[in-house]
Structure formats: structure tokens, C-alpha cells
Design an enzyme around this catalytic site. Structure first.
Site, mmCIF file in Angstrom:
data_model
loop_
_atom_site.group_PDB
_atom_site.id
_atom_site.type_symbol
_atom_site.label_atom_id
_atom_site.label_comp_id
_atom_site.label_asym_id
_atom_site.label_seq_id
_atom_site.Cartn_x
_atom_site.Cartn_y
_atom_site.Cartn_z
ATOM 1 C CG PHE A 50 0.808 10.693 10.393
ATOM 2 C CD1 PHE A 50 1.142 11.522 9.309
ATOM 3 C CD2 PHE A 50 1.833 10.034 11.027
ATOM 4 C CE1 PHE A 50 2.467 11.676 8.893
ATOM 5 C CE2 PHE A 50 3.162 10.186 10.618
ATOM 6 C CZ PHE A 50 3.471 11.006 9.551
ATOM 7 C CE1 TYR A 97 -3.048 3.090 0.831
ATOM 8 C CE2 TYR A 97 -1.960 3.169 2.978
ATOM 9 C CZ TYR A 97 -2.801 3.730 2.036
ATOM 10 O OH TYR A 97 -3.384 4.942 2.279
ATOM 11 C CG LEU A 136 -7.134 0.886 17.750
ATOM 12 C CD1 LEU A 136 -7.081 -0.586 18.169
ATOM 13 C CD2 LEU A 136 -5.960 1.651 18.349
ATOM 14 C CG PHE A 172 -2.887 -6.374 16.169
ATOM 15 C CD1 PHE A 172 -3.571 -7.523 16.542
ATOM 16 C CD2 PHE A 172 -3.429 -5.589 15.153
ATOM 17 C CE1 PHE A 172 -4.766 -7.888 15.925
ATOM 18 C CE2 PHE A 172 -4.619 -5.939 14.527
ATOM 19 C CZ PHE A 172 -5.289 -7.096 14.912
#
Ligand code: UDP
Length: 329
Positions: free
Chosen positions: A169, A141, A190, A208
Site C-alpha cells: 500500500f 503501472y 504525498l 488533489f
């Protein structure tokens, strides 16, 4: 001004359309609705359904409408998927942009603002990250976005075309009205994943990795509200309209939050205990990504309005609480 928004039915695109229409601009949206939602398109925007890889589709819009500038969001953006299906990313993101540029050059459209990403940096050499820092993507990506930036650089040198690349970001939050917000299927980001727990869609959140070299061992990210990102696109169009030269800008809050801090804030906002379990690290995740957005602030005059993570999550919760299944009925 008349602005063509490619990918205007997607998450950041739809929010940018809302801000442009609020400012009284004429907006044309083109989207193939592969990941976008027709319900997210502002009712005052004119809508064309089609794909940027279809040059005749783009030519028709450029011939029919008097477009002052293009804002290009039409891309695939899932890091995990880009690793298992890289050619999809080369096809849509890179080949799609090549077709778009051909059509723009032929039709004399000379200004474009497009989505890039913090993923172009890979593992950062400095925190906060500056635009001039090393770019070495760790996933397909990010690689396709970096290649897009390079394509713009060479094409703009050869033709009468100027661009602004915006390196986002972590985009998050939702429109203050609660009418539009983030809706991916399956969800991979998230904050929407966390909010699926109080919505009864998921039992717990997986963290994670908790062995990163950060203050609580979980990854640090720079969370920036989608409306602040939308405003930056409008400022970037203004910047090009004034005749300024092509450039690249970071867009972030300049503050990092760990995964655990984000979960804790979501608990506070929703009043739900949001159980969390530690899972293995996700491949390709840098420990910390925090932007320096000084250049966007000083050159574009950008001033993010949502500095507070609690307020950002509250806007996301307002959307997800009332739309637990996104835009589907
Ligand atoms: N993350 C996590 N659990 C999840 C989804 C994400 O712990 O279910 C972490 C992920 O490893 C990263 C951060 O949350 O450190 C933000 O991930 P997201 O996918 O939202 O954005 P990215 O940073 O990949 O652009």
C-alpha cells in the site's frame, strides 16, 4: 544466506538491504542507478551496476555468486508517468521481469520475492481489501505489476520456481538511523511533498480533490513504514526457504488516513504551518485504499512495528530535514 537484491539502490530496496545486513545475511545489490542512488547502497553489500533487461549481466551474477534467493525491486513506479509513457513501464517492468525469469530458470535459481502494489486492485470492491478481491488496475503501472504476477504464476507452473508477490500500500517513512530515506526526482509522493514545505523547497501542498466520499472529502490511504515493508520481504524469503508454495500478500497497516489528516500530522511533527490548497482531483485516484494484511500476519508472521502515523512521519522528517536534496550533495 546470500540474497540478490535487484533495485537495491532504490527506496524500498535499500531499506531491505539494511535489514538483511543487520540480520547477518550476505547481500548482493544490482541496480542500473536510473532512479536509485549509489549512496543508498549499504557499504557491506556487494554492488553490480547493470540492467535487468541485460540477460548476460544477470547470467554473470548467477554464475559467479551462489544466490539462495532473489528479491526484485527493479521497476518504474510512478502512476502519472505510466499513463504518459506506458511503453517505458512495459519495457522495464514486464520485459525486464521476463529477461530475469529466463536467466533464473536457465541458472537454476528457484526462489524470488517481488514488489507488487495496491494499484493492481484499481477501484476496490471492498474495504479493507483482501488478496482475493477483484484486480482491475486503473493505470499502466498497476497493469504491468498485475501482468508480472501472472507471468510468475505461469512460469512457476512450468519450471521449478516459487515466488512471493508483495502488494504494497503506501510506502513511507525512513530508516531510523536517518542515513537513508525516500529520494525521488521529481518528488511525487504525498509525505515527501508535504515535508518540502517546512524544508523551504515548496510554498504549499496541493490537495488533489476534496469532494471524495470520505470523512473530510480527501482520499484515504493506508501508510506503511518502509522498514516494516523491508521486514516482510525477509519473512517472505524465509517462507520460501522453508519450502512453502508461491503466494500473494497485501502489506499495509489496515488503517486509513485522509490527505488532510496526513498534512495535519506533518504540521504537528515539524511545527510548521504547512499551507495547503485544494486542487482538482488527480486522474486514476481511488477514493479509499486500505489493506487487510491478516494473511501476511498469519502466514508470514509479519508484525508491523510502526502503527502510528505520527511516528512514521517523524522518521521521514528526520531524513528529509537533514537531506533536503535527497542524496545529492
Ligand atoms: N496527494 C495529494 N497531493 C500531492 C500528492 C498526493 O493530495 O501533492 C494525494 C493523492 O491524490 C493520494 C494520496 O495523496 O490520494 C497519496 O498519494 P501518493 O502519490 O503519495 O501515493 P499513491 O496513493 O498514488 O500511491
Amino acid at each position: 544466506m546470500t540474497i540478490l537484491i535487484l533495485g537495491g539502490a532504490g527506496y524500498i530496496g535499500s531499506h531491505t538491504v539494511y535489514e538483511l545486513i543487520d540480520r547477518g545475511e550476505d547481500v548482493i545489490v544490482a541496480d542500473n542507478l536510473q532512479t536509485g542512488h549509489i549512496e543508498a547502497v549499504h557499504p557491506k553489500a556487494e554492488f553490480y551496476k547493470g540492467d535487468i533487461r541485460d540477460k548476460s549481466f544477470l547470467d554473470e551474477i548467477f554464475k559467479k555468486e551462489k544466490i539462495d534467493a532473489v528479491i526484485h525491486f527493479a521497476a518504474n513506479s510512478l502512476v502519472g508517468e505510466s499513463m504518459t509513457d506506458p511503453l517505458k513501464y512495459y519495457d522495464n517492468n514486464l520485459y525486464g521481469t521476463m529477461v530475469l525469469l529466463k536467466s533464473m530458470v536457465e541458472n537454476g535459481i528457484d526462489k524470488i520475492v517481488f514488489s507488487s502494489t495496491a494499484a493492481v486492485y484499481g477501484e476496490p470492491e471492498n474495504i479493507p481489501i483482501l488478496e482475493a478481491d477483484r484486480t482491475e488496475p486503473t493505470n499502466t503501472y498497476g497493469e504491468t505489476k498485475l501482468s508480472m504476477e501472472k507471468m510468475f504464476k505461469w512460469v512457476s507452473g512450468a519450471h521449478n520456481l516459487r515466488y512471493v508477490s508483495l502488494r504494497y500500500f503506501n510506502a513511507c517513512g525512513a530508516h531510523v538511523s536517518g542515513k537513508i530515506g525516500e529520494a525521488h526526482n521529481p518528488e511525487s509522493h504525498l509525505i515527501p511533498i508535504i515535508l518540502q514545505v517546512p524544508n523551504g523547497k515548496r510554498k504549499e501542498v496541493c490537495i488533489f480533490g476534496d469532494d471524495y466520499p470520505t470523512k473530510d472529502g480527501t482520499c484515504v490511504r493506508d501508510y506503511i513504514h518502509v522498514t516494516d515493508l523491508a521486514q516482510a520481504h525477509i519473512l517472505a524469503v524465509d517462507y520460501l526457504m522453508k519450502g512453502n508454495s508461491s503466494d500473494i500478500f497485501n502489506l499495509g497497516n489496515g488503517v486509513g488516513f485522509t490527505v488532510k489528516e496526513v498534512i495535519e500530522t506533518a504540521r504537528k511533527v515539524t511545527g510548521h504551518p504547512v499551507p495547503a490548497v485544494i486542487s482538482p482531483r488527480r486522474a486514476g485516484d481511488p477514493a479509499q485504499l486500505i489493506a487487510s494484511s491478516e494473511k501476511s500476519k498469519s502466514v508470514l508472521g509479519w508484525k508491523p512495528q510502526y502503527a502510528d502515523i505520527e511516528e512514521i512521519i517523524a522518521t521521514a522528517w528526520k531524513w528529509h530535514k537533514h537531506h533536503p536534496d535527497g542524496f545529492s550533495k
